[in-house]
Design a protein around this motif. Structure first.
Motif, short mmCIF file in Angstrom:
data_model
loop_
_atom_site.label_atom_id
_atom_site.label_comp_id
_atom_site.label_asym_id
_atom_site.label_seq_id
_atom_site.Cartn_x
_atom_site.Cartn_y
_atom_site.Cartn_z
N LYS A 162 0.84 -1.21 0.00
CA LYS A 162 0.00 0.00 0.00
C LYS A 162 0.87 1.25 0.00
N VAL A 165 2.32 1.71 -3.47
CA VAL A 165 1.33 2.22 -4.42
C VAL A 165 1.06 3.70 -4.17
N ASN A 202 -5.23 3.28 -12.77
CA ASN A 202 -4.98 1.87 -12.45
C ASN A 202 -4.33 1.73 -11.08
N LEU A 203 -3.43 2.64 -10.74
CA LEU A 203 -2.80 2.61 -9.41
C LEU A 203 -3.84 2.86 -8.32
N GLN A 206 -5.86 -0.23 -7.84
CA GLN A 206 -5.10 -1.22 -7.10
C GLN A 206 -5.06 -0.87 -5.62
N LYS A 209 -8.25 -2.11 -4.07
CA LYS A 209 -8.20 -3.57 -3.90
C LYS A 209 -7.32 -3.94 -2.71
N ILE A 210 -6.21 -3.24 -2.54
CA ILE A 210 -5.31 -3.51 -1.41
C ILE A 210 -6.03 -3.24 -0.08
N ASP A 413 6.83 -2.45 -10.37
CA ASP A 413 6.94 -3.91 -10.27
C ASP A 413 8.14 -4.32 -9.41
N GLN A 416 7.37 -3.67 -5.77
CA GLN A 416 6.40 -4.64 -5.29
C GLN A 416 7.05 -6.00 -5.03
#
Length: 439
Positions: A162, A165, A202-203, A206, A209-210, A413, A416
């Motif tokens: 998190k 992101v 998109n971030l 995400q 969702k996190i 990526d 992450q």
């Protein structure tokens, strides 16, 4: 415009409601060991195992009571009708008056002296089952602890993810501001801005969702550990700084052979089967007991005419009993017990093999996680360097927007994967502890 205001109002309401819920939650910073202690005391899933263990302990007392004497007492009160006598050919009928009030009182005691080992083996069998119940509790406890460790580490992983992101969202928004300024100067295209806005969108998705995943993980963790409703567990930030042991695989294998609850449970199954086999064999042996009895009956009906008096007598002696049918009936039960023992031995061998393979796999993954961390640290360093270079080149009109997107995605990526690599080391360490029975 109205739709835009409506969406803005709904978003604000959602954020405000989320803020209220977060204030209503009780934040607790806990280590994994603290979590284990809480679950030990409060987990609902562990209570059936504790009850089964207590029940098995009570079975030992019941089995030991077989050593105590059997005492029987009886009291009877009856009405006796008149009798009659005849010759053997049923002629010459004569009435035989009998006192009508019949009474009986008896007391008998039987103290087992020798039962072919049945009582002794029954007590030992109950003790073995109690031990097996304790091993079963340990096995269940280890499963719950490993499950909690998984939830805990996932929360740690997604909290770090998190942060990654959110950091990337802030950086992307700064790039968007720069792009907007370049667009106003006529040196950037609207298409470039749109594509980068898609990256930010998109971030942000995400991130939603996190947050949802963190909510689910926290709920699973709190319920499994038996913690109060509304508790928000915050992982200890010093977790990744702890020095983990670097013992050789053989050390872990030996610890597993000694401590793994699944092996203890399978081993107790072998002992229980062997004890059941001894009990089956005891059926072929005689039973010897000390007997004593006292009887008071009236009237005395064995005399003609009956005597209206009480007859009392007592005796003490040894009683020997032998079930002759056991010579041909017990063969099948003994044979069945032998097969059950062999089955238990094979289950123990299979459990040993599975534990050995599990320790081997977990140990390899544990070492692999360290190598992965080294690689991901280097990857993050290279990705950040590439992102800075590309950003500088883009600001100088020497790189395309696609280059910026690729550099941003590569950086995200890499960061992450670095988070995952750090947590994987802790995860496989606890996996080793779980497999070897040391969690």
């Amino acid at each position: 415009m109205n739709n835009h205001r409506l969406l803005t109002g709904l978003l604000c309401a959602t954020l405000l409601s989320g803020g209220v819920c977060s204030f209503a939650q009780t934040r607790q910073v806990l280590s994994i060991e603290d979590l284990f202690e809480i679950a030990e005391a409060n987990s609902v899933q562990l209570r059936p195992s504790f009850s089964a263990e207590e029940e098995a302990k009570r079975e030992i007392s019941i089995a030991r009571s077989g050593r105590l004497p059997d005492i029987n007492a009886s009291l009877s009160l009856s009405y006796i009708g008149d009798g009659f006598t005849t010759k053997r050919n049923f002629s010459d009928y004569q009435k035989a008056p009998i006192p009508h009030l019949g009474t009986g009182l008896s007391l008998s005691v039987n103290q087992p002296l020798y039962t072919g080992g049945a009582i002794k083996n029954s007590i030992e069998l109950a003790e073995l089952k109690s031990t097996a119940a304790r091993y079963s509790t340990e096995f269940h406890r280890d499963n719950i602890r490993f499950q909690l460790a998984g939830f805990y580490l996932d929360i740690y992983k997604f909290n770090n993810l998190k942060s990654v992101v959110e950091k990337n969202i802030l950086q992307s928004r700064k790039v968007l501001v720069e792009m907007q300024a370049r667009y106003e100067q006529g040196v950037a295209l609207q298409n470039d801005i749109t594509r980068y806005e898609l990256l930010v969108s998109n971030l942000e998705l995400q991130l939603v969702k996190i947050n949802n995943t963190l909510d689910i993980l926290n709920r699973n963790l709190v319920v499994t550990a038996g913690m109060p409703e509304g508790t928000l567990v915050v992982p200890d930030t010093t977790l990744l700084t702890c020095a983990l042991p670097s013992s050789a695989e053989e050390w872990w294998q030996e610890e597993a052979r000694v401590n793994a609850p699944s092996l203890k449970l399978a081993g107790s199954g072998v002992e229980i089967s062997r004890k059941a086999e001894e009990i089956a064999k005891s059926e072929r042996l005689p039973k010897i007991g000390l007997q004593a009895a006292w009887t008071l009956d009236g009237p005395i009906l064995v005399e003609i005419p009956p005597i209206n008096r009480n007859l009392s007598y007592w005796y003490v002696g040894l009683g020997v009993s032998y079930n002759i049918s056991s010579l041909y009936k017990s063969n099948k039960s003994i044979s069945k017990s032998k097969v059950a023992t062999q089955h238990a031995i094979e289950q123990l061998d299979a459990a040993r093999e599975n534990i050995s393979l599990g320790v081997r796999a977990d140990y390899i993954r544990y070492l692999e996680a360290y190598e992965e961390l080294k690689t991901q640290n280097k990857s993050v360093e290279l990705a950040e360097r590439n992102y800075r270079t590309t950003s500088t080149r883009y600001s100088a009109d020497m790189a395309l927007i696609t280059d910026m997107l690729d550099a941003a995605n590569s950086k995200f990526d890499a960061e992450q994967q670095l988070v995952n690599a750090r947590i994987n080391i802790i995860y496989y360490y606890y996996k080793l502890l779980f497999t070897s029975g040391k969690i």
